[in-house]
Write an enzyme that holds these catalytic residues in place. Structure first.
Site, short mmCIF file in Angstrom:
data_model
loop_
_atom_site.label_atom_id
_atom_site.label_comp_id
_atom_site.label_asym_id
_atom_site.label_seq_id
_atom_site.Cartn_x
_atom_site.Cartn_y
_atom_site.Cartn_z
N ASP A 21 -12.33 16.58 24.69
CA ASP A 21 -12.53 17.91 24.13
C ASP A 21 -12.11 19.00 25.12
O ASP A 21 -12.20 18.81 26.33
CB ASP A 21 -14.02 18.07 23.76
CG ASP A 21 -14.26 19.22 22.79
OD1 ASP A 21 -13.28 19.74 22.20
OD2 ASP A 21 -15.43 19.61 22.63
N ASN A 69 -12.04 17.06 11.75
CA ASN A 69 -10.93 17.88 12.25
C ASN A 69 -9.91 18.22 11.15
O ASN A 69 -9.06 19.10 11.35
CB ASN A 69 -10.22 17.20 13.43
CG ASN A 69 -11.00 17.22 14.73
OD1 ASN A 69 -10.90 16.32 15.56
ND2 ASN A 69 -11.82 18.26 14.94
C1 IPE Z 1 -14.68 16.16 18.72
O1 IPE Z 1 -14.27 17.40 19.16
C2 IPE Z 1 -13.52 15.42 18.13
C3 IPE Z 1 -12.49 15.01 19.07
C4 IPE Z 1 -12.52 15.18 20.36
C5 IPE Z 1 -11.36 14.36 18.49
P1 IPE Z 1 -14.45 18.71 18.27
O2 IPE Z 1 -13.99 19.86 19.09
O3 IPE Z 1 -13.83 18.52 16.95
O4 IPE Z 1 -16.04 18.74 18.07
P2 IPE Z 1 -17.01 19.94 17.73
O5 IPE Z 1 -16.45 20.62 16.53
O6 IPE Z 1 -17.03 20.83 18.92
O7 IPE Z 1 -18.33 19.29 17.49
C1 IPE Z 2 -9.96 18.47 21.48
O1 IPE Z 2 -9.78 19.80 21.83
C2 IPE Z 2 -8.88 17.94 20.59
C3 IPE Z 2 -9.30 17.71 19.19
C4 IPE Z 2 -10.50 17.89 18.73
C5 IPE Z 2 -8.28 17.24 18.28
P1 IPE Z 2 -10.21 21.00 20.90
O2 IPE Z 2 -9.04 21.39 20.06
O3 IPE Z 2 -11.44 20.70 20.14
O4 IPE Z 2 -10.47 22.11 21.99
P2 IPE Z 2 -11.60 23.23 22.01
O5 IPE Z 2 -12.92 22.55 21.79
O6 IPE Z 2 -11.27 24.18 20.92
O7 IPE Z 2 -11.50 23.84 23.37
MG MG Z 3 -13.42 20.99 20.57
#
Ligand code: IPE
Ligand code: IPE
Ligand code: MG
Length: 243
Positions: A21, A69
């Protein structure tokens, strides 16, 4: 994180799972589009896969795209799927060279047909590799996986293949996408968020959880080694009495 040389003793955790993340925040901090954060995140995947294999981890499971997602803007989803295509195409030779078997868990029904075909191809070509199993959780949700397992078990009960009384935790675990894998020993989440976001809910029942502040694109070998060291300082009890 501390940078003392990593002692390979005691042995590394068998199964490490990572909630990758922070790609968006990494990009925003640099005034870049989110897609470039994801691109940088793909580099961190390469580094981490290499570090895990060299340290002797047997199973590495990476949460790459959650069932939830799909709520993201179409352009961001397209960018992520593009990176996935690129990763699969460019890494197939490397995975084979390094003895890494690739598997994908998650709902293939929601992925594009070309991605499913590519996933099938890489899974088939790396099937017999034995150094490490790399599992990508794509379009994956822990609750969805458990519901799917319950449906499959219910079908087998209805068809008379098993009895309802046989559906205990051992039996149900056999219907999960991870049926032939050990449960994760260590689950790492980057970016400072302290939640599991629907990742390996069943399998993480007794995993050690480690939340680190580093954003995923900055995650490197040192961070992985530090995480494994932190794991070795934990005392796993599994509900038993201590002392
Ligand atoms: C969790 O991250 C999913 C992945 C890392 C693929 P998200 O960024 O989607 O999770 P939330 O929304 O902060 O819980
Ligand atoms: C993780 O990074 C990748 C996926 C969830 C696909 P994020 O896109 O969730 O990054 P933040 O949480 O917005 O920083
Ligand atoms: Mg995230």
């Amino acid at each position: 994180m501390e940078s003392a040389p990593f002692p390979i003793d005691p042995s590394p955790p068998v199964h490490v799972a990572i909630i990758m993340d922070g790609n968006g925040r990494w990009a925003r901090a640099r005034g870049l589009p989110r897609a470039l954060g994801h691109k940088s995140g793909a580099e961190a995947v390469r580094r981490t896969v290499e570090a895990a294999r060299e340290m002797g981890v047997s199973y590495l499971t990476l949460y790459a795209f959650s069932a939830e997602n799909w709520k993201r803007p179409p352009a961001e989803i397209a960018a992520l799927m593009g990176l996935l295509r690129l990763y699969l195409r460019s890494e197939i030779a490397n995975l084979s060279k390094n003895g890494i078997r690739l598997r994908v868990i998650g709902d293939r029904g929601r992925m594009g047909a070309d991605i499913v075909a590519l996933v099938d191809e890489v899974e088939a070509k790396t099937r017999n590799n034995g150094a490490m199993t790399l599992t990508l959780a794509l379009s994956y949700g822990g609750r969805q996986e458990i519901a799917e397992a319950a449906r499959a078990a219910a079908r087998d009960v209805a068809a008379g293949r098993i009895s309802a009384d046989e559906v205990d935790e051992t039996t149900l675990a056999r219907y999960l996408a991870t049926a032939d894998m050990p449960d994760p020993d260590l689950v790492i989440r980057t970016s400072g968020e302290k939640r599991v976001s629907n990742f390996l809910l069943w399998q993480s029942a007794y995993a050690e959880l480690l939340f680190v502040d580093v954003l995923w694109p900055d995650f490197g070998r040192d961070d992985f080694e530090a995480a494994v060291r932190a794991y070795h300082h934990r005392e796993r009890r599994y509900g038993a009495a201590i002392g």
